[in-house]
Design an enzyme around this catalytic site. Sequence first.
Site: not given
Length: 688
Positions: A15, A394, A586
């Site tokens: 449902c 990084d 970044d």
Amino acid sequence: MKSIIYLNGLDCPHCAEKIALKCGKINGVSKADMDFINKKMYISHSCEKSLLLSDVTKIVKSLEPDVGVEFFEKDNEVENSSSEKFDIIKIVIGLVLFGISFFTGEKSAFVILVIAYIISGYEVVIEALRNILKGRPFDENFLMTVASIGAMIIGEPSEGVAVMLFYQIGELFQKRAVNSSRRSIKKLMELKPEYVSVVDGDDVKTVSPEEVKIGDIIRVKAGERVAVDGILLSDNATLDMSSLTGESLPVNMVKENEILSGCINSGKVIDIKATRTYENSAVSKLLEMVQNSTSQKSKTEKFITRFARVYTPIVVISALLLAVIPPLFLGFDTFSDWIYRALVFLVISCPCALVISVPLSFFAGIGCASRNGILIKGAKFIEQLSDCKIVAFDKTGTITKGEFKIQKINAEKISENELLKIASSVEKGSVPPIAKSILSAYNGEYYESSDVKEIVGYGIKGVINNEEVFCVSSGYVKKLGIDFGDDETFTSVCVLKNNELLGVIYLGDSVKETSKSAIRNLYNSGVLKTVMLTGDKTLIADKISKEVGISDFKAELLPENKVSEIEKLIGENSGVVAYVGDGINDAPVIARADIGFSMGNIGSDVAVEASDVVIMNDDIDKISQAIKISKKTMSIARQNIIFALSVKAIILILGAIGISNMWFAVFADVGVSFIAVLNSLRAMKIKL
């Protein structure tokens, strides 16, 4: 506009999908995502909220009349324990009557069984009839109603009652399993304190977390939870950050350290100066990310939903053909036998095991990750993470500590202190690690600076005494054609006034203690390649990548260069490519990667928003843990799919040829569903 609709009492996965599908077609609605586990629907829309709620309510009530519909507020979730008690009472009465029927005469037994059937199954029958009248007959209510009533009609009343009773027992166990999982997540995420003590002169007043303003001094007693992000004013503090980071060891803080909301004060009374409101604090964002996480469906979940939608009508038609066609060739005296086989076929085929257990597996995996300080923002990211082959990083603040210290200063035309004063005057207010290091090394008054702007990828500039001052990398200076004896073993900050070099500040960073083991664990988890992408010098990048075991690196990159490098990795490799970063610069590459990781403890808000996975501390070893959780979660989801389909297929064949009976069918439905749900919950307990 985005709204969250809370559906109180929603326990039917079928449902739930129907509701989301229909709500997605409302005029003015562009998208409707159902989070069945948390009973929430996330709707993107352009219509008025009152009209939206009215339209959604009509749809929900047409499918699930007993489900409450309201806009989600943080405190409006109600446990529907009375409904569960009523279900248990019905089942117990039905079982008692079912047992009594075996010790009475045939006529009395039939009457008792009919009463047991009505008590235990009337809601299922009513729901099936309601859906038939609305033109939506093909669901589990229809399958159970036809199978159970059909069994009673052909003279097998005990089996008809058994089908309904055990179906209801299975539904009850599923509800309890889902609610247990819901409670586990809620307990895990109970990070918001009920009140905050705010220092007001000589008084301390109690307010709600939402009332705390930036600059307020909040007092946190031993054992209390910090409500908002802030700066520690007390000399020192001992904090329990396990609910944020998954690490059980206490963390010692000193004056001026940043304190994240959600952690618990394990020591003496401390004072904290609020730097963010509750709405923008770590704990609020953490809760929001976890609440939203299950709305991001995986391909596997979407497949199961589509499969169930097509599968049920095919099964009903197949059962009808099984009941009608064989008697045409074998004689109508076998008609009742084939009807019985068709009814068995219907019971076996109910898709509940798949529809509930697969999403529950992903939800449990997300919960396990959250408990370990890893926020995975959706099931689709778990699926992607399980196939992660390349991880790019990084450098500063990710592989290294990001705690730069000045190693030496070359001041050519002014004193070292004057050089630091000029640099600090421009850098004050900046948040990058290099800027903080310069500011911490200078103690004195600043020059008045104005028009301070970032030079993306290179540094910062400002105006002091009507003269333009630059604090930039050596790469920027070389672009200007200024030649100087750069020491490439350090990170250099060149200070220029009106494009004239005043001097160079050399800083050094150190590798995190866990970086080397984290890279090794990534390879052990199935990652094939690691890459470091940095704006720093080639010599420094080479040294650090060799030290920690990273297989490749690209140095002296601007933010846009990092995006290009990630795109190359994605284009050249078939597996999923992840990127791990922490700073504002970044954010573009985090967003572009297949999977973006950000550091929630030290990372910028922009990076956290852009990422798919948030590490709640700065330990990159959590990445391999996230991959391990994802792989195990996917394994459990696949186990459920294979187990459910295999058992059903075998018993379907046995039922079609007359070997299995209704009791086998009940096991194939209820038993398989129960086992699959229990297996799904194992994802909450993955060992790392």
